[in-house]
Design an enzyme around this catalytic site. Structure first.
Site: not given
Length: 628
Positions: A262, A304, A417, A476-477
Protein backbone atom coordinates in the site's frame (compact mmCIF):
# COMPACT_ATOMS: atom_id res chain seq x y z
CA UNK A 1 -42.05 60.35 -21.81
CA UNK A 2 -39.45 60.06 -24.55
CA UNK A 3 -38.81 56.85 -26.50
CA UNK A 4 -35.35 56.54 -24.92
CA UNK A 5 -36.84 56.83 -21.43
CA UNK A 6 -39.44 54.18 -22.27
CA UNK A 7 -36.76 51.85 -23.56
CA UNK A 8 -34.62 52.49 -20.48
CA UNK A 9 -37.60 51.80 -18.25
CA UNK A 10 -38.31 48.51 -19.99
CA UNK A 11 -34.69 47.44 -19.65
CA UNK A 12 -34.73 48.37 -15.96
CA UNK A 13 -37.94 46.45 -15.38
CA UNK A 14 -36.57 43.47 -17.32
CA UNK A 15 -33.43 43.42 -15.17
CA UNK A 16 -35.40 43.71 -11.94
CA UNK A 17 -37.89 41.07 -13.06
CA UNK A 18 -35.06 38.67 -13.89
CA UNK A 19 -32.68 39.59 -11.09
CA UNK A 20 -32.86 36.04 -9.73
CA UNK A 21 -31.70 34.55 -13.06
CA UNK A 22 -28.91 37.11 -13.47
CA UNK A 23 -27.69 36.48 -9.93
CA UNK A 24 -27.89 32.72 -10.47
CA UNK A 25 -25.88 32.92 -13.69
CA UNK A 26 -23.20 35.10 -12.11
CA UNK A 27 -22.82 32.84 -9.05
CA UNK A 28 -22.67 29.60 -11.06
CA UNK A 29 -20.21 31.09 -13.55
CA UNK A 30 -17.96 32.18 -10.68
CA UNK A 31 -18.09 28.72 -9.09
CA UNK A 32 -17.30 26.92 -12.32
CA UNK A 33 -14.35 29.18 -13.10
CA UNK A 34 -13.06 28.80 -9.54
CA UNK A 35 -13.26 25.01 -9.94
CA UNK A 36 -11.39 25.22 -13.26
CA UNK A 37 -8.65 27.21 -11.54
CA UNK A 38 -8.46 24.70 -8.67
CA UNK A 39 -7.93 21.67 -10.89
CA UNK A 40 -5.44 23.57 -13.03
CA UNK A 41 -3.65 26.23 -10.99
CA UNK A 42 -0.69 26.21 -13.38
CA UNK A 43 -2.66 25.94 -16.61
CA UNK A 44 -6.05 27.66 -16.71
CA UNK A 45 -7.26 27.62 -20.30
CA UNK A 46 -9.11 30.92 -20.61
CA UNK A 47 -11.00 29.65 -23.66
CA UNK A 48 -13.05 27.66 -21.17
CA UNK A 49 -14.98 30.84 -20.29
CA UNK A 50 -17.10 30.46 -23.44
CA UNK A 51 -18.37 26.90 -22.87
CA UNK A 52 -18.75 27.58 -19.12
CA UNK A 53 -20.86 30.66 -19.89
CA UNK A 54 -22.82 28.65 -22.47
CA UNK A 55 -23.57 25.85 -20.01
CA UNK A 56 -24.84 28.41 -17.49
CA UNK A 57 -27.09 29.96 -20.17
CA UNK A 58 -28.57 26.56 -20.99
CA UNK A 59 -29.39 25.89 -17.35
CA UNK A 60 -30.79 29.38 -16.83
CA UNK A 61 -32.95 29.13 -19.94
CA UNK A 62 -35.14 26.42 -18.42
CA UNK A 63 -36.03 28.69 -15.53
CA UNK A 64 -37.71 31.05 -17.99
CA UNK A 65 -40.48 28.49 -18.43
CA UNK A 66 -41.58 28.65 -14.78
CA UNK A 67 -43.71 31.05 -12.80
CA UNK A 68 -41.84 33.35 -10.43
CA UNK A 69 -42.00 31.29 -7.21
CA UNK A 70 -41.37 27.97 -8.95
CA UNK A 71 -38.50 29.57 -10.83
CA UNK A 72 -36.88 30.70 -7.59
CA UNK A 73 -37.11 27.20 -6.13
CA UNK A 74 -35.68 25.72 -9.34
CA UNK A 75 -32.70 28.11 -9.42
CA UNK A 76 -31.96 27.69 -5.73
CA UNK A 77 -32.08 23.89 -5.95
CA UNK A 78 -29.90 23.76 -9.07
CA UNK A 79 -27.40 26.10 -7.43
CA UNK A 80 -27.21 23.87 -4.34
CA UNK A 81 -26.82 20.70 -6.43
CA UNK A 82 -24.04 22.23 -8.54
CA UNK A 83 -22.26 23.37 -5.37
CA UNK A 84 -22.37 19.88 -3.89
CA UNK A 85 -21.21 18.35 -7.19
CA UNK A 86 -18.24 20.72 -7.30
CA UNK A 87 -17.26 19.88 -3.72
CA UNK A 88 -17.42 16.17 -4.61
CA UNK A 89 -15.38 16.79 -7.76
CA UNK A 90 -12.72 18.72 -5.86
CA UNK A 91 -12.39 15.97 -3.23
CA UNK A 92 -12.23 13.32 -5.96
CA UNK A 93 -9.56 15.31 -7.78
CA UNK A 94 -7.47 15.68 -4.62
CA UNK A 95 -7.31 11.92 -4.22
CA UNK A 96 -7.54 10.49 -7.74
CA UNK A 97 -6.29 13.44 -9.84
CA UNK A 98 -9.34 12.98 -12.05
CA UNK A 99 -12.95 14.08 -12.49
CA UNK A 100 -15.90 12.20 -11.02
CA UNK A 101 -17.95 10.20 -13.52
CA UNK A 102 -21.31 8.47 -13.41
CA UNK A 103 -19.60 5.08 -13.41
CA UNK A 104 -17.35 6.14 -10.53
CA UNK A 105 -20.43 6.70 -8.37
CA UNK A 106 -20.81 2.92 -8.29
CA UNK A 107 -17.86 2.93 -5.89
CA UNK A 108 -19.42 5.37 -3.46
CA UNK A 109 -20.26 2.66 -0.95
CA UNK A 110 -16.52 2.08 -0.54
CA UNK A 111 -16.24 5.42 1.23
CA UNK A 112 -17.61 3.90 4.43
CA UNK A 113 -14.52 1.71 4.57
CA UNK A 114 -12.03 4.54 4.19
CA UNK A 115 -13.89 7.38 5.91
CA UNK A 116 -10.72 8.73 7.50
CA UNK A 117 -9.09 9.01 4.07
CA UNK A 118 -12.08 10.88 2.69
CA UNK A 119 -12.56 13.26 5.62
CA UNK A 120 -8.87 14.17 5.57
CA UNK A 121 -9.40 15.64 2.10
CA UNK A 122 -12.12 18.03 3.27
CA UNK A 123 -10.97 21.64 3.41
CA UNK A 124 -13.19 24.33 4.91
CA UNK A 125 -12.35 26.50 1.87
CA UNK A 126 -14.16 24.01 -0.37
CA UNK A 127 -17.48 25.01 1.18
CA UNK A 128 -17.28 28.26 -0.75
CA UNK A 129 -19.26 26.33 -3.36
CA UNK A 130 -22.34 26.19 -1.11
CA UNK A 131 -21.91 29.11 1.28
CA UNK A 132 -24.03 31.34 -0.96
CA UNK A 133 -27.02 29.01 -0.59
CA UNK A 134 -26.87 29.53 3.17
CA UNK A 135 -26.50 33.31 2.87
CA UNK A 136 -29.30 33.61 0.31
CA UNK A 137 -31.77 31.34 2.05
CA UNK A 138 -33.32 34.04 4.35
CA UNK A 139 -33.91 36.26 1.30
CA UNK A 140 -35.49 33.48 -0.76
CA UNK A 141 -38.95 33.63 0.81
CA UNK A 142 -38.98 37.44 0.84
CA UNK A 143 -38.06 37.67 -2.83
CA UNK A 144 -40.58 35.01 -3.83
CA UNK A 145 -43.39 36.88 -2.05
CA UNK A 146 -42.46 40.26 -3.45
CA UNK A 147 -45.24 41.84 -5.51
CA UNK A 148 -44.47 41.98 -9.21
CA UNK A 149 -45.76 44.64 -11.61
CA UNK A 150 -45.07 42.67 -14.73
CA UNK A 151 -45.78 39.01 -15.49
CA UNK A 152 -44.60 37.31 -18.62
CA UNK A 153 -47.07 35.69 -20.96
CA UNK A 154 -46.65 32.05 -21.99
CA UNK A 155 -45.47 33.21 -25.42
CA UNK A 156 -42.84 35.48 -23.89
CA UNK A 157 -41.61 32.66 -21.66
CA UNK A 158 -41.15 30.34 -24.60
CA UNK A 159 -39.51 33.03 -26.73
CA UNK A 160 -37.01 33.94 -24.00
CA UNK A 161 -36.37 30.26 -23.25
CA UNK A 162 -35.60 29.51 -26.89
CA UNK A 163 -33.47 32.62 -27.33
CA UNK A 164 -31.26 31.86 -24.31
CA UNK A 165 -31.19 28.09 -24.89
CA UNK A 166 -30.23 28.34 -28.58
CA UNK A 167 -27.53 30.91 -27.75
CA UNK A 168 -26.04 28.59 -25.14
CA UNK A 169 -26.25 25.52 -27.38
CA UNK A 170 -24.62 27.38 -30.28
CA UNK A 171 -21.63 28.48 -28.19
CA UNK A 172 -21.32 24.99 -26.70
CA UNK A 173 -21.51 23.32 -30.10
CA UNK A 174 -18.64 25.47 -31.34
CA UNK A 175 -16.48 24.51 -28.35
CA UNK A 176 -17.27 20.82 -28.65
CA UNK A 177 -16.63 20.86 -32.40
CA UNK A 178 -13.19 22.38 -31.78
CA UNK A 179 -12.35 19.55 -29.36
CA UNK A 180 -13.66 16.93 -31.81
CA UNK A 181 -11.45 18.37 -34.52
CA UNK A 182 -8.34 18.57 -32.33
CA UNK A 183 -8.72 15.09 -30.73
CA UNK A 184 -11.42 13.13 -32.59
CA UNK A 185 -11.83 10.30 -30.07
CA UNK A 186 -11.61 12.34 -26.86
CA UNK A 187 -15.33 13.05 -26.47
CA UNK A 188 -16.31 9.40 -26.85
CA UNK A 189 -13.35 7.63 -25.23
CA UNK A 190 -12.94 10.32 -22.53
CA UNK A 191 -9.41 9.02 -22.04
CA UNK A 192 -8.29 12.47 -20.89
CA UNK A 193 -10.99 13.72 -18.53
CA UNK A 194 -9.02 16.52 -16.88
CA UNK A 195 -8.04 18.02 -20.23
CA UNK A 196 -11.60 17.68 -21.52
CA UNK A 197 -12.96 19.44 -18.44
CA UNK A 198 -10.50 22.27 -18.94
CA UNK A 199 -11.64 22.69 -22.53
CA UNK A 200 -15.44 22.56 -22.08
CA UNK A 201 -16.04 23.18 -18.38
CA UNK A 202 -17.41 21.09 -15.55
CA UNK A 203 -21.12 21.13 -16.42
CA UNK A 204 -20.51 20.22 -20.04
CA UNK A 205 -18.13 17.45 -18.97
CA UNK A 206 -20.77 15.87 -16.76
CA UNK A 207 -23.34 16.20 -19.55
CA UNK A 208 -20.98 14.46 -22.02
CA UNK A 209 -20.15 11.81 -19.39
CA UNK A 210 -23.83 11.09 -18.71
CA UNK A 211 -24.52 10.85 -22.44
CA UNK A 212 -21.55 8.51 -22.94
CA UNK A 213 -22.56 6.37 -19.98
CA UNK A 214 -26.08 5.88 -21.30
CA UNK A 215 -25.04 5.42 -24.93
CA UNK A 216 -22.24 3.03 -23.96
CA UNK A 217 -24.64 0.85 -22.00
CA UNK A 218 -27.04 0.83 -24.93
CA UNK A 219 -24.20 0.15 -27.38
CA UNK A 220 -22.71 -2.58 -25.20
CA UNK A 221 -26.02 -4.39 -25.17
CA UNK A 222 -25.36 -4.98 -28.88
CA UNK A 223 -22.67 -7.22 -30.25
CA UNK A 224 -19.44 -5.84 -31.60
CA UNK A 225 -19.03 -6.20 -35.33
CA UNK A 226 -17.00 -9.22 -36.40
CA UNK A 227 -14.53 -6.81 -38.03
CA UNK A 228 -13.93 -5.05 -34.72
CA UNK A 229 -13.47 -8.34 -32.86
CA UNK A 230 -10.99 -9.52 -35.51
CA UNK A 231 -9.14 -6.21 -35.29
CA UNK A 232 -8.74 -6.53 -31.50
CA UNK A 233 -7.73 -10.19 -31.68
CA UNK A 234 -5.13 -9.40 -34.36
CA UNK A 235 -3.71 -6.58 -32.24
CA UNK A 236 -3.40 -8.86 -29.21
CA UNK A 237 -1.79 -11.62 -31.24
CA UNK A 238 0.85 -9.18 -32.50
CA UNK A 239 1.39 -7.70 -29.03
CA UNK A 240 1.88 -11.11 -27.44
CA UNK A 241 4.51 -12.41 -29.81
CA UNK A 242 7.52 -13.75 -27.87
CA UNK A 243 10.43 -11.45 -28.72
CA UNK A 244 13.26 -12.98 -26.69
CA UNK A 245 14.33 -15.79 -24.37
CA UNK A 246 16.08 -13.93 -21.57
CA UNK A 247 15.30 -15.83 -18.31
CA UNK A 248 12.58 -17.78 -20.10
CA UNK A 249 11.21 -20.42 -17.70
CA UNK A 250 13.69 -19.40 -14.98
CA UNK A 251 11.00 -19.68 -12.27
CA UNK A 252 9.03 -22.59 -13.73
CA UNK A 253 7.82 -24.93 -10.99
CA UNK A 254 8.78 -22.55 -8.18
CA UNK A 255 6.38 -20.88 -5.75
CA UNK A 256 5.33 -17.34 -6.58
CA UNK A 257 4.81 -14.86 -3.75
CA UNK A 258 3.60 -11.43 -4.88
CA UNK A 259 3.26 -8.60 -2.35
CA UNK A 260 1.38 -5.45 -3.35
CA UNK A 261 2.41 -2.78 -0.84
CA UNK A 262 0.00 0.00 0.00
CA UNK A 263 1.26 3.43 -1.15
CA UNK A 264 4.87 2.32 -1.60
CA UNK A 265 6.52 4.88 -3.89
CA UNK A 266 10.02 4.87 -5.28
CA UNK A 267 11.08 8.23 -3.84
CA UNK A 268 11.25 6.62 -0.37
CA UNK A 269 13.69 3.92 -1.53
CA UNK A 270 17.35 4.42 -0.59
CA UNK A 271 16.50 7.74 1.04
CA UNK A 272 17.19 9.05 4.52
CA UNK A 273 15.40 11.47 6.80
CA UNK A 274 17.14 12.92 9.82
CA UNK A 275 20.07 10.64 9.04
CA UNK A 276 18.07 7.38 9.10
CA UNK A 277 17.00 5.19 6.18
CA UNK A 278 13.28 5.30 5.45
CA UNK A 279 13.15 1.76 4.00
CA UNK A 280 16.28 -0.03 5.26
CA UNK A 281 14.83 -3.52 4.77
CA UNK A 282 13.65 -3.02 1.20
CA UNK A 283 16.98 -1.35 0.43
CA UNK A 284 18.72 -4.49 1.64
CA UNK A 285 16.54 -6.81 -0.46
CA UNK A 286 16.87 -4.61 -3.54
CA UNK A 287 20.63 -5.18 -3.42
CA UNK A 288 20.09 -8.91 -3.81
CA UNK A 289 17.18 -8.76 -6.27
CA UNK A 290 16.32 -7.65 -9.79
CA UNK A 291 15.12 -4.07 -9.37
CA UNK A 292 13.21 -2.00 -11.94
CA UNK A 293 13.75 1.70 -11.28
CA UNK A 294 11.53 3.14 -14.05
CA UNK A 295 8.34 1.34 -13.07
CA UNK A 296 5.13 3.43 -12.94
CA UNK A 297 1.78 2.85 -11.32
CA UNK A 298 -1.02 3.11 -13.90
CA UNK A 299 -4.12 3.12 -11.73
CA UNK A 300 -7.29 5.09 -12.47
CA UNK A 301 -10.60 5.32 -10.58
CA UNK A 302 -10.17 1.88 -9.02
CA UNK A 303 -6.95 2.89 -7.27
CA UNK A 304 -5.61 -0.11 -5.26
CA UNK A 305 -7.96 -2.50 -7.04
CA UNK A 306 -6.72 -1.22 -10.41
CA UNK A 307 -3.14 -2.09 -9.41
CA UNK A 308 -4.29 -5.64 -8.61
CA UNK A 309 -6.33 -5.82 -11.80
CA UNK A 310 -3.50 -4.76 -14.10
CA UNK A 311 -0.85 -6.86 -12.35
CA UNK A 312 -2.96 -10.00 -12.57
CA UNK A 313 -4.56 -9.50 -16.00
CA UNK A 314 -2.51 -7.01 -18.07
CA UNK A 315 -5.74 -5.22 -19.03
CA UNK A 316 -6.17 -1.47 -18.61
CA UNK A 317 -8.38 -0.12 -15.82
CA UNK A 318 -12.00 0.66 -16.58
CA UNK A 319 -12.61 3.94 -18.37
CA UNK A 320 -14.71 4.99 -15.38
CA UNK A 321 -15.16 3.52 -11.94
CA UNK A 322 -13.45 0.27 -11.02
CA UNK A 323 -13.15 -2.88 -13.13
CA UNK A 324 -13.40 -4.88 -9.89
CA UNK A 325 -17.05 -3.80 -9.71
CA UNK A 326 -18.14 -3.17 -13.26
CA UNK A 327 -16.56 -6.27 -14.81
CA UNK A 328 -16.40 -8.77 -11.96
CA UNK A 329 -18.62 -11.16 -13.92
CA UNK A 330 -16.25 -11.36 -16.90
CA UNK A 331 -14.01 -14.26 -17.80
CA UNK A 332 -10.28 -13.59 -17.38
CA UNK A 333 -7.07 -15.12 -18.59
CA UNK A 334 -5.43 -14.13 -15.30
CA UNK A 335 -2.06 -15.02 -13.83
CA UNK A 336 -3.85 -17.21 -11.29
CA UNK A 337 -5.80 -19.06 -13.98
CA UNK A 338 -2.69 -19.81 -16.04
CA UNK A 339 -0.75 -21.00 -13.01
CA UNK A 340 -3.70 -23.20 -12.03
CA UNK A 341 -3.44 -24.76 -15.47
CA UNK A 342 0.14 -25.61 -14.47
CA UNK A 343 -1.09 -27.35 -11.29
CA UNK A 344 -0.46 -24.44 -8.94
CA UNK A 345 -2.54 -23.74 -5.84
CA UNK A 346 -3.58 -20.06 -5.90
CA UNK A 347 -4.58 -17.85 -2.98
CA UNK A 348 -5.12 -14.14 -2.33
CA UNK A 349 -4.56 -12.73 1.17
CA UNK A 350 -5.62 -9.34 2.54
CA UNK A 351 -6.47 -8.41 6.12
CA UNK A 352 -9.38 -6.10 5.29
CA UNK A 353 -13.09 -6.63 4.68
CA UNK A 354 -13.70 -9.33 2.05
CA UNK A 355 -16.30 -7.23 0.23
CA UNK A 356 -14.17 -4.11 -0.05
CA UNK A 357 -13.39 -3.41 -3.72
CA UNK A 358 -15.59 -6.46 -4.41
CA UNK A 359 -12.57 -8.71 -3.88
CA UNK A 360 -14.65 -11.66 -2.68
CA UNK A 361 -16.31 -11.75 -6.11
CA UNK A 362 -13.40 -10.63 -8.30
CA UNK A 363 -10.84 -13.10 -6.94
CA UNK A 364 -13.18 -15.94 -7.94
CA UNK A 365 -13.44 -14.48 -11.44
CA UNK A 366 -9.64 -14.38 -11.56
CA UNK A 367 -9.52 -18.09 -10.63
CA UNK A 368 -7.95 -17.85 -7.19
CA UNK A 369 -8.65 -21.08 -5.32
CA UNK A 370 -9.08 -19.22 -2.03
CA UNK A 371 -9.32 -15.72 -0.64
CA UNK A 372 -8.16 -15.20 2.92
CA UNK A 373 -9.78 -11.93 3.97
CA UNK A 374 -10.43 -10.26 7.31
CA UNK A 375 -12.45 -13.15 8.69
CA UNK A 376 -9.61 -15.56 8.01
CA UNK A 377 -7.27 -13.63 10.30
CA UNK A 378 -7.19 -12.95 14.01
CA UNK A 379 -7.57 -9.17 14.14
CA UNK A 380 -5.42 -8.90 17.27
CA UNK A 381 -3.68 -5.64 16.42
CA UNK A 382 -4.80 -2.68 14.33
CA UNK A 383 -2.60 -0.10 12.66
CA UNK A 384 -4.05 2.38 10.19
CA UNK A 385 -7.31 1.19 8.64
CA UNK A 386 -7.35 -2.29 10.13
CA UNK A 387 -5.27 -5.39 10.81
CA UNK A 388 -1.64 -4.36 11.26
CA UNK A 389 0.89 -5.36 8.62
CA UNK A 390 2.90 -7.04 11.37
CA UNK A 391 0.06 -9.35 12.37
CA UNK A 392 -1.12 -9.84 8.78
CA UNK A 393 2.32 -10.90 7.53
CA UNK A 394 3.02 -13.07 10.58
CA UNK A 395 -0.24 -14.94 10.12
CA UNK A 396 0.26 -15.12 6.35
CA UNK A 397 3.53 -17.01 6.79
CA UNK A 398 1.72 -19.65 8.81
CA UNK A 399 -0.82 -19.98 6.02
CA UNK A 400 1.88 -20.19 3.32
CA UNK A 401 3.49 -23.08 5.17
CA UNK A 402 0.26 -25.08 4.81
CA UNK A 403 -0.18 -24.42 1.07
CA UNK A 404 0.34 -27.27 -1.36
CA UNK A 405 3.38 -26.54 -3.52
CA UNK A 406 3.85 -25.10 -6.00
CA UNK A 407 1.60 -22.17 -5.12
CA UNK A 408 0.88 -18.60 -6.11
CA UNK A 409 0.11 -16.34 -3.14
CA UNK A 410 -0.97 -12.75 -3.74
CA UNK A 411 -0.69 -10.56 -0.62
CA UNK A 412 -1.95 -6.99 -0.23
CA UNK A 413 -0.77 -4.88 2.72
CA UNK A 414 -2.85 -2.21 4.46
CA UNK A 415 -1.18 -0.26 7.28
CA UNK A 416 0.50 2.41 5.12
CA UNK A 417 -2.85 3.54 3.68
CA UNK A 418 -3.61 7.26 3.32
CA UNK A 419 -4.07 9.43 5.43
CA UNK A 420 -1.21 7.91 7.51
CA UNK A 421 -2.68 9.17 10.77
CA UNK A 422 -1.79 6.32 13.14
CA UNK A 423 1.31 7.85 14.72
CA UNK A 424 1.02 5.59 17.75
CA UNK A 425 0.75 2.41 15.69
CA UNK A 426 3.60 3.39 13.38
CA UNK A 427 6.03 3.68 16.25
CA UNK A 428 8.84 6.11 16.91
CA UNK A 429 10.50 7.27 13.69
CA UNK A 430 11.90 10.79 13.69
CA UNK A 431 11.02 12.68 10.51
CA UNK A 432 12.58 15.95 11.68
CA UNK A 433 11.21 19.05 9.96
CA UNK A 434 8.44 17.01 8.30
CA UNK A 435 6.73 16.26 11.60
CA UNK A 436 2.92 16.77 11.48
CA UNK A 437 2.79 16.97 7.68
CA UNK A 438 1.26 14.53 5.19
CA UNK A 439 4.74 13.69 3.93
CA UNK A 440 6.10 13.18 7.43
CA UNK A 441 3.18 10.98 8.42
CA UNK A 442 3.65 8.96 5.25
CA UNK A 443 7.34 8.45 5.94
CA UNK A 444 6.43 7.08 9.36
CA UNK A 445 3.81 4.79 7.84
CA UNK A 446 6.01 3.38 5.09
CA UNK A 447 8.93 2.99 7.54
CA UNK A 448 6.64 0.87 9.72
CA UNK A 449 5.56 -1.27 6.75
CA UNK A 450 9.17 -1.64 5.62
CA UNK A 451 10.04 -3.00 9.05
CA UNK A 452 7.26 -5.58 8.85
CA UNK A 453 8.22 -6.57 5.30
CA UNK A 454 11.82 -7.01 6.45
CA UNK A 455 10.78 -9.38 9.24
CA UNK A 456 8.47 -11.25 6.84
CA UNK A 457 11.17 -11.72 4.22
CA UNK A 458 13.74 -12.74 6.84
CA UNK A 459 11.29 -15.35 8.19
CA UNK A 460 10.74 -16.69 4.66
CA UNK A 461 14.50 -17.01 4.45
CA UNK A 462 14.75 -18.75 7.82
CA UNK A 463 11.95 -21.17 6.89
CA UNK A 464 13.79 -22.02 3.65
CA UNK A 465 10.85 -20.78 1.58
CA UNK A 466 13.00 -18.37 -0.46
CA UNK A 467 15.06 -21.29 -1.83
CA UNK A 468 12.15 -22.43 -3.98
CA UNK A 469 10.19 -19.20 -4.47
CA UNK A 470 10.14 -16.15 -6.68
CA UNK A 471 9.21 -13.12 -4.56
CA UNK A 472 7.78 -10.00 -6.20
CA UNK A 473 7.20 -6.71 -4.38
CA UNK A 474 5.72 -3.55 -5.90
CA UNK A 475 3.80 -0.42 -4.86
CA UNK A 476 0.18 0.06 -5.84
CA UNK A 477 -0.20 3.82 -6.33
CA UNK A 478 0.79 7.33 -5.25
CA UNK A 479 1.52 8.16 -1.64
CA UNK A 480 1.24 11.96 -1.64
CA UNK A 481 -1.99 13.47 -3.04
CA UNK A 482 -1.42 16.06 -5.71
CA UNK A 483 -2.67 18.86 -3.47
CA UNK A 484 0.24 18.09 -1.09
CA UNK A 485 2.83 17.52 -3.80
CA UNK A 486 4.84 20.61 -2.81
CA UNK A 487 5.77 18.82 0.41
CA UNK A 488 7.38 16.09 -1.71
CA UNK A 489 9.09 18.63 -3.97
CA UNK A 490 10.53 20.32 -0.89
CA UNK A 491 11.77 16.95 0.41
CA UNK A 492 13.40 16.28 -2.97
CA UNK A 493 14.74 19.83 -3.38
CA UNK A 494 12.82 20.27 -6.62
CA UNK A 495 12.60 23.82 -7.95
CA UNK A 496 10.20 25.03 -10.64
CA UNK A 497 8.26 21.74 -10.93
CA UNK A 498 6.14 21.04 -13.98
CA UNK A 499 3.93 18.17 -15.19
CA UNK A 500 6.93 16.13 -16.34
CA UNK A 501 8.48 16.41 -12.90
CA UNK A 502 5.19 15.33 -11.34
CA UNK A 503 5.11 12.22 -13.51
CA UNK A 504 8.70 11.40 -12.69
CA UNK A 505 7.62 11.07 -9.06
CA UNK A 506 4.82 8.64 -9.92
CA UNK A 507 7.14 5.65 -9.98
CA UNK A 508 6.79 2.69 -7.65
CA UNK A 509 9.42 0.05 -6.91
CA UNK A 510 9.31 -3.33 -8.63
CA UNK A 511 11.52 -5.90 -6.91
CA UNK A 512 11.89 -9.50 -8.14
CA UNK A 513 13.92 -11.77 -5.87
CA UNK A 514 15.18 -15.08 -7.23
CA UNK A 515 16.36 -18.06 -5.14
CA UNK A 516 19.96 -17.74 -3.96
CA UNK A 517 19.90 -14.01 -4.87
CA UNK A 518 20.40 -14.83 -8.55
CA UNK A 519 19.89 -12.34 -11.41
CA UNK A 520 20.30 -9.36 -9.10
CA UNK A 521 20.90 -5.91 -10.55
CA UNK A 522 19.09 -2.80 -11.76
CA UNK A 523 16.97 -2.79 -14.92
CA UNK A 524 16.25 0.69 -16.35
CA UNK A 525 13.52 -0.35 -18.80
CA UNK A 526 10.47 1.90 -18.65
CA UNK A 527 7.44 -0.11 -17.60
CA UNK A 528 4.34 -0.23 -15.45
CA UNK A 529 1.88 -2.50 -13.72
CA UNK A 530 0.49 -3.64 -17.07
CA UNK A 531 3.85 -5.32 -17.70
CA UNK A 532 4.09 -7.49 -14.58
CA UNK A 533 1.96 -10.39 -15.83
CA UNK A 534 3.75 -10.70 -19.23
CA UNK A 535 7.11 -10.60 -17.41
CA UNK A 536 6.04 -13.33 -14.99
CA UNK A 537 4.56 -15.32 -17.88
CA UNK A 538 8.06 -15.36 -19.37
CA UNK A 539 9.69 -16.41 -16.08
CA UNK A 540 7.14 -19.20 -15.46
CA UNK A 541 6.94 -20.26 -19.12
CA UNK A 542 3.22 -19.50 -19.34
CA UNK A 543 1.24 -18.82 -22.52
CA UNK A 544 0.87 -15.18 -23.51
CA UNK A 545 -2.66 -14.34 -24.56
CA UNK A 546 -4.87 -11.26 -24.31
CA UNK A 547 -2.22 -9.09 -22.64
CA UNK A 548 -1.72 -5.41 -23.43
CA UNK A 549 1.55 -5.18 -21.48
CA UNK A 550 5.05 -6.27 -22.43
CA UNK A 551 7.70 -8.59 -21.03
CA UNK A 552 10.13 -6.24 -19.29
CA UNK A 553 12.96 -8.74 -19.71
CA UNK A 554 12.70 -9.18 -23.46
CA UNK A 555 11.13 -6.06 -24.93
CA UNK A 556 12.86 -3.22 -26.73
CA UNK A 557 9.87 -0.97 -26.04
CA UNK A 558 9.82 1.62 -23.26
CA UNK A 559 6.13 2.35 -23.70
CA UNK A 560 4.08 3.16 -20.62
CA UNK A 561 0.47 4.17 -21.29
CA UNK A 562 -1.80 5.66 -18.65
CA UNK A 563 -5.58 5.54 -18.49
CA UNK A 564 -5.65 9.34 -18.83
CA UNK A 565 -4.06 9.07 -22.29
CA UNK A 566 -0.66 10.29 -21.08
CA UNK A 567 2.25 8.12 -22.15
CA UNK A 568 6.01 7.84 -22.47
CA UNK A 569 8.26 5.98 -24.88
CA UNK A 570 11.34 6.43 -22.71
CA UNK A 571 12.46 9.51 -24.64
CA UNK A 572 9.42 11.76 -24.72
CA UNK A 573 6.61 12.14 -22.20
CA UNK A 574 3.14 13.18 -23.31
CA UNK A 575 1.00 14.87 -20.64
CA UNK A 576 -2.57 14.51 -21.76
CA UNK A 577 -4.28 17.14 -19.62
CA UNK A 578 -2.20 19.94 -21.17
CA UNK A 579 -1.65 18.21 -24.52
CA UNK A 580 2.09 18.79 -24.09
CA UNK A 581 5.19 16.76 -24.95
CA UNK A 582 8.41 16.85 -22.92
CA UNK A 583 11.91 15.65 -23.69
CA UNK A 584 12.73 13.45 -20.69
CA UNK A 585 16.48 14.09 -20.77
CA UNK A 586 16.34 17.88 -21.05
CA UNK A 587 12.99 18.47 -19.40
CA UNK A 588 12.08 20.88 -22.19
CA UNK A 589 8.72 21.10 -23.94
CA UNK A 590 8.99 19.80 -27.50
CA UNK A 591 6.63 20.09 -30.51
CA UNK A 592 4.45 17.21 -31.62
CA UNK A 593 6.14 15.24 -34.39
CA UNK A 594 4.39 12.96 -36.86
CA UNK A 595 5.85 9.98 -34.98
CA UNK A 596 4.56 11.19 -31.62
CA UNK A 597 1.15 12.00 -33.07
CA UNK A 598 0.99 8.51 -34.55
CA UNK A 599 1.82 6.99 -31.15
CA UNK A 600 -0.84 9.08 -29.45
CA UNK A 601 -3.45 7.87 -31.93
CA UNK A 602 -2.25 4.26 -31.66
CA UNK A 603 -2.36 4.32 -27.86
CA UNK A 604 -5.85 5.87 -27.86
CA UNK A 605 -6.98 2.94 -30.02
CA UNK A 606 -5.29 0.55 -27.59
CA UNK A 607 -7.30 1.93 -24.68
CA UNK A 608 -10.41 1.50 -26.80
CA UNK A 609 -9.49 -2.13 -27.50
CA UNK A 610 -9.11 -2.81 -23.79
CA UNK A 611 -12.47 -1.13 -23.09
CA UNK A 612 -14.15 -3.32 -25.71
CA UNK A 613 -12.50 -6.38 -24.18
CA UNK A 614 -14.11 -5.55 -20.85
CA UNK A 615 -17.43 -4.20 -22.10
CA UNK A 616 -18.09 -7.25 -24.27
CA UNK A 617 -16.33 -9.94 -22.23
CA UNK A 618 -14.25 -10.80 -25.29
CA UNK A 619 -11.90 -13.22 -23.54
CA UNK A 620 -14.86 -15.53 -23.10
CA UNK A 621 -15.56 -15.25 -26.83
CA UNK A 622 -11.93 -15.82 -27.74
CA UNK A 623 -11.67 -18.86 -25.48
CA UNK A 624 -14.91 -20.19 -26.90
CA UNK A 625 -13.51 -19.89 -30.41
CA UNK A 626 -10.40 -21.80 -29.31
CA UNK A 627 -12.45 -24.77 -28.18
CA UNK A 628 -14.24 -25.12 -31.49
Amino acid sequence: MSIDMIKQSRVTHFLIRNLDIILFAAIIFFKLMLYAKQISPEYLYMGVTHPVFASVLILASFSMLFEHKTRMNFLYTINLIIGLVLISDIMYYKYFKDVTTVAALRNIKLLSGVSSSVTSLIDIKDFIYVIDTIILFPFLKRYKNAKRKYNSTAVNKIVFFLLIFVTGISIDAKSVAAIAKEQPTLLSAMSNRIYLTKMIGNLNFHAVDAYNYISTNVKNSKKLSSERVTEIKSYLDDNNQITGSNLRGEAQGKNLIVIQVEALQQFAINKKVDGKEITPNLNKWINKSLYFDNYFYQVAGGNTSDAEFMSNNSLYPAASGAAYYTYSGNQYNSLASQLKNSDYYTAALHGYSEGFWNRNVMYKSESFDNFYGEHSFNVNEEVGLGLSDKSFLDQSIEKLKTFKEPYYSFLVTLSSHFPYDDSQGYGDFNVGQYENSILGNYLKGIHYTDEQLGMFLDKLDQEGITKNSLIVIYGDHFAIPKENINELYSFENVNNPDDLKWFQYQKVPLIIHFPEDENKGVNHTYGGQMDLYPTLANLFNLPRDYMFGKDLLNSNSNKVLFRSGSFTDGNAFYVSWTNTYYNIKTGNIIPETDELKKKKEEYTRELGYSDDMLNHNLIKSFEGDKSK
